[in-house]
Motif scaffolding. Structure first.
Motif, short mmCIF file in Angstrom:
data_model
loop_
_atom_site.label_atom_id
_atom_site.label_comp_id
_atom_site.label_asym_id
_atom_site.label_seq_id
_atom_site.Cartn_x
_atom_site.Cartn_y
_atom_site.Cartn_z
N ASN A 137 9.76 -3.04 -9.42
CA ASN A 137 8.47 -2.46 -9.99
C ASN A 137 7.56 -2.14 -9.22
O ASN A 137 6.34 -2.43 -9.29
CB ASN A 137 7.95 -3.82 -10.95
CG ASN A 137 7.04 -3.30 -11.97
OD1 ASN A 137 7.01 -2.08 -12.40
ND2 ASN A 137 6.00 -4.30 -12.34
N SER A 138 7.83 -1.04 -8.29
CA SER A 138 6.90 -0.39 -7.40
C SER A 138 7.02 1.08 -7.38
O SER A 138 8.03 1.53 -7.94
CB SER A 138 7.31 -0.99 -6.02
OG SER A 138 6.24 -0.71 -4.90
N ILE A 139 5.80 1.73 -6.64
CA ILE A 139 5.73 3.22 -6.93
C ILE A 139 5.60 3.71 -5.45
O ILE A 139 4.89 2.87 -4.69
CB ILE A 139 4.71 3.58 -7.66
CG1 ILE A 139 5.00 3.05 -9.19
CG2 ILE A 139 4.52 4.93 -7.87
CD1 ILE A 139 3.50 3.22 -10.03
N ALA A 140 6.57 4.50 -5.16
CA ALA A 140 6.31 5.28 -3.68
C ALA A 140 4.98 6.23 -3.74
O ALA A 140 4.88 7.13 -4.62
CB ALA A 140 7.41 6.14 -3.47
N ASP A 141 4.33 5.99 -2.78
CA ASP A 141 3.22 6.80 -2.54
C ASP A 141 3.25 7.66 -1.24
O ASP A 141 2.63 7.22 -0.16
CB ASP A 141 1.88 6.09 -2.68
CG ASP A 141 0.65 6.62 -2.57
OD1 ASP A 141 0.52 8.15 -2.89
OD2 ASP A 141 -0.57 6.12 -2.32
N PRO A 142 3.78 8.80 -1.00
CA PRO A 142 3.87 9.54 0.32
C PRO A 142 2.40 10.00 0.73
O PRO A 142 1.77 10.28 0.11
CB PRO A 142 4.91 10.66 -0.07
CG PRO A 142 5.48 10.38 -1.45
CD PRO A 142 4.53 9.55 -2.10
N CYS A 143 2.32 10.05 1.83
CA CYS A 143 1.13 10.71 2.61
C CYS A 143 1.20 11.97 2.65
O CYS A 143 2.23 12.67 2.12
CB CYS A 143 1.07 10.14 4.06
SG CYS A 143 0.91 8.41 4.41
N ARG A 144 0.12 12.91 2.94
CA ARG A 144 -0.04 14.08 2.89
C ARG A 144 0.79 14.60 4.22
O ARG A 144 1.05 13.61 5.10
CB ARG A 144 -1.35 14.75 3.30
CG ARG A 144 -2.16 14.55 2.00
CD ARG A 144 -3.40 15.22 2.45
NE ARG A 144 -4.60 15.28 1.03
CZ ARG A 144 -5.35 14.47 0.71
NH1 ARG A 144 -5.19 13.20 1.58
NH2 ARG A 144 -5.94 14.37 -0.37
N VAL A 145 1.55 15.71 4.38
CA VAL A 145 2.19 16.15 5.73
C VAL A 145 1.31 16.08 6.81
O VAL A 145 0.17 16.74 6.65
CB VAL A 145 2.64 17.68 5.32
CG1 VAL A 145 3.50 17.91 6.58
CG2 VAL A 145 3.57 17.39 4.12
N ARG A 146 1.61 15.55 7.84
CA ARG A 146 0.78 15.36 9.43
C ARG A 146 -0.51 14.66 8.99
O ARG A 146 -1.51 15.17 9.47
CB ARG A 146 0.68 16.92 9.78
CG ARG A 146 1.84 17.55 10.09
CD ARG A 146 1.67 18.89 10.98
NE ARG A 146 1.07 19.79 9.93
CZ ARG A 146 1.82 20.63 9.06
NH1 ARG A 146 2.82 20.32 9.23
NH2 ARG A 146 1.14 21.29 8.03
N ASP A 147 -0.50 13.74 8.07
CA ASP A 147 -1.65 13.03 7.98
C ASP A 147 -1.32 11.43 8.18
O ASP A 147 -1.21 10.83 6.92
CB ASP A 147 -2.22 13.18 6.41
CG ASP A 147 -3.61 12.38 6.21
OD1 ASP A 147 -4.31 12.11 7.26
OD2 ASP A 147 -3.93 12.24 5.20
N PRO A 148 -0.99 10.84 9.35
CA PRO A 148 -0.56 9.58 9.32
C PRO A 148 -1.55 8.39 9.32
O PRO A 148 -1.36 7.40 9.17
CB PRO A 148 0.35 9.43 10.90
CG PRO A 148 -0.61 10.68 11.58
CD PRO A 148 -0.92 11.46 10.47
N ASN A 149 -3.06 8.99 9.25
CA ASN A 149 -4.12 8.07 9.12
C ASN A 149 -4.05 7.28 7.69
O ASN A 149 -4.62 6.26 7.71
CB ASN A 149 -5.28 8.71 9.30
CG ASN A 149 -5.53 9.30 10.83
OD1 ASN A 149 -4.95 8.55 11.84
ND2 ASN A 149 -5.94 10.31 10.92
N ARG A 150 -3.26 7.90 6.86
CA ARG A 150 -3.43 7.33 5.42
C ARG A 150 -2.51 5.98 5.62
O ARG A 150 -2.92 5.16 4.78
CB ARG A 150 -2.53 8.28 4.61
CG ARG A 150 -2.25 7.62 3.15
CD ARG A 150 -3.57 7.14 2.52
NE ARG A 150 -3.46 6.47 1.15
CZ ARG A 150 -3.22 5.30 0.93
NH1 ARG A 150 -3.16 4.51 2.13
NH2 ARG A 150 -3.14 4.67 -0.11
N LYS A 151 -1.72 5.91 6.60
CA LYS A 151 -0.89 4.45 6.78
C LYS A 151 -1.29 3.86 8.03
O LYS A 151 -0.19 3.56 8.92
CB LYS A 151 0.77 4.83 6.37
CG LYS A 151 1.19 5.64 7.21
CD LYS A 151 2.90 6.12 7.05
CE LYS A 151 3.33 7.03 7.89
NZ LYS A 151 3.24 6.85 9.35
N GLY A 152 -2.44 3.99 8.34
CA GLY A 152 -2.89 3.47 9.65
C GLY A 152 -2.54 2.00 9.99
O GLY A 152 -2.16 1.44 11.22
#
Length: 554
Positions: free
Chosen positions: A268-283
């Motif tokens: 019951n979870s959803i994948a939320d990929p970051c923008r390309v070359r934007d690792p700060n979203r998952k800091g």
């Protein structure tokens, strides 16, 4: 005697008048000799207010009644005026506080600012700009003025990031890193395995595990282990655009790996990929990986990957979870206890992992998976289907909608056919006509065998019909036709029976060819003894027999 430039003399004058720096400090800031600063200070006349503070008998704080009227003694008011002088920043004074705009020296390039900015936008460097200034307008200052001005224009303001706050159980972040050197079980050499980390965004509680190789199934299994470790799942999982999770990156509609998507859906979870070359979203997970590498694994080596995983689990419970996090200023384990009730409940059963492949349905409405043919009806011939190989069964789904079309028990016998009689298709197709035409070219008996096979098995028999046609091309039409005649006489209509008769004929033909050859007779050879030896042998044997007979008589 060296004479400083006017610009440098102005800097010394401003710093001396500010009263905040001694001659030693001014020399260090500007990178010049202290005696040079002293010489220019004497030319300006007297000592600075800052230097007078360190002279004996001079008060820099509040004055008392005893020294208020004494000459040469400054009061607190004078000191306050000295302290309120603005600071001045120069090109080399990197450690000084920024001065007010009223005390800075204007650059010689300031009047050409707009033109220089335009040249910088075109990608030109400071040397080219300086040369054009000299050639076009007769710029009389040095190149260092242009260089400093260009450097100030190129300075960028520090990047500003928003601080994202999440509710308990809302989000988890995942990523791969490198583990500590570990002895590989096959090569015996030290290698770095892949370090998987999942971090809960609210509490910063983390799950860590190292693996030798990664893939879509390994990536999905690590997520399941992490959810089981936390005792629940989060609503969202933020990940990078690695192939194990994301097939096609797209900020609006990314294509998620099918197995990974099914695992997250099971929990019951959803994948939320970051923008390309934007690792700060998952800091958060980026920091967790660096924290693990720099603190837990730095300088360590392990003899097995199991040993490293045991240590990571120990380190998480002993040191990482009880620590005070630098951002939240709270204990990680305490925040995890707050977050744990908000995690989504785990399903009763673990996820059934599968291997998915795409196949094209043949004209017999079958597909081949793991060297076994399975019926794909109601899928139409020549359409695409998705095959999911589980441990004990196989599912055939629509390649577009992933609707379940058929489910079979998985067979482990290569070459087997898993099909019900109702699934057979008996109306001939173009492949049927082509195969029977090739059989007719071999002979009537071969055609009859192929027609009987098709009548009993349907389009599934295409494989056998074309195999018989290939026998004719390989061994000749005559011998295959003779084998087919023997099968018709004995009513044995199958490819295996025809192949058996054909092999017998081929073996008999080879034997007859070997018998039909008359060997060349020779009288002398290394293997043939001379006739004289045989004569001598018989003579000696006859003499021995006669002598023994005479002895028996007497």
């Amino acid at each position: 005697m060296n004479v400083l430039s006017e610009h440098r003399q102005k800097e010394i004058e401003i710093l001396l008048k500010s009263g905040r720096y001694s001659r030693r400090e001014i020399a260090r800031i500007l990178g010049i000799n202290r005696e040079t600063v002293g010489r220019y200070a004497r030319e300006l006349g007297g000592t600075t207010a800052c230097e007078s503070r360190n002279q004996p008998g001079v008060s820099t704080g509040e004055t008392t009644e005893e020294n208020q009227n004494q000459p040469g003694v400054s009061t607190g008011k004078a000191t306050e005026e000295c302290q309120n002088q603005p600071e001045v920043s120069t090109g080399s004074a990197a450690l000084m506080r920024k001065p007010s705009s009223s005390m800075t020296t204007e650059s010689a390039c300031e009047e050409y600012r707009e033109w220089i900015e335009g040249q910088l936008r075109e990608g030109r460097n400071a040397v080219a700009i300086y040369q054009d200034l000299v050639d076009t307008i007769g710029f009389k200052f040095k190149y260092s003025s242009v260089r400093r001005f260009v450097r100030s224009l190129k300075k960028k303001a520090p990047e500003i990031f928003d601080v994202l706050e999440f509710a308990p159980g809302e989000e988890a972040q995942v990523d791969y890193g490198s583990g500590a050197p570990t002895r590989h079980p096959q090569t015996g050499k030290m290698r770095r395995p892949r370090l998987f980390v999942m971090t809960l965004r609210y509490s910063r509680k983390a799950f860590r595990k190292v693996v030798w190789q990664s893939g879509s199934e390994v990536w999905a299994r690590l997520h399941e282990e992490a959810f089981r470790y936390f005792g629940g799942s989060t609503a969202y999982v933020v990940l990078d655009n690695l192939k194990e999770g994301v097939i096609k990156p797209d900020i609006a509609d990314p294509e998620i790996n099918r197995l990974y998507s099914e695992v997250l859906s099971h929990y019951n979870s959803i994948a939320d990929p970051c923008r390309v070359r934007d690792p700060n979203r998952k800091g958060t997970v980026e920091c967790a990986i660096r924290h693990t590498q720099d603190t837990a694994l730095k300088g360590k080596q392990f003899d097995s990957i199991e040993e490293q995983n045991e240590y990571l689990m120990y380190w998480e419970e002993r040191w990482a979870a009880p620590r005070i996090h630098g951002t939240t200023k709270r204990q990680v384990s305490t925040m995890f206890e707050e977050e744990k009730p908000f995690l989504q409940q785990l399903p009763a059963q673990t996820f059934r992992f599968f291997k998915e492949e795409t196949r094209t349905v043949d004209d017999a409405a079958t597909v081949v998976a793991d060297k076994v043919r399975y019926s794909a009806r109601p899928a139409l011939p020549f359409t695409k289907v998705a095959i999911r190989l589980y441990e004990g069964e196989i599912e055939i789904r629509d390649a577009t909608t992933y609707e379940l079309l058929r489910r079979h028990v998985r067979s482990s016998r290569p070459g087997a056919l898993v099909m019900e009689e109702a699934d057979r298709i008996f109306n001939p197709s173009r492949n049927t006509k082509c195969g029977l035409t090739l059989a007719a070219e071999i002979g009537p008996h071969t055609l009859r065998v192929c027609e009987y096979i098709f009548a009993s098995e349907g389009r599934v028999a295409h494989k056998s019909i074309f195999a018989i046609a290939r026998l004719g091309s390989k061994h000749g039409h005559a011998v295959v036709e003779e084998a087919a005649r023997l099968c018709v006489e004995r009513e044995l209509f199958s490819y295996s029976q025809l192949k058996k008769r054909l092999n017998n004929l081929l073996v008999g033909e080879q034997f007859s060819k070997q018998i039909g050859k008359s060997p060349e007779l020779v009288q002398q050879s290394k293997l043939i003894r001379p006739a004289s030896e045989y004569a001598k042998f018989f003579k000696n044997f006859t003499t021995a027999q006669e002598t023994r007979h005479d002895d028996e008589l007497y």
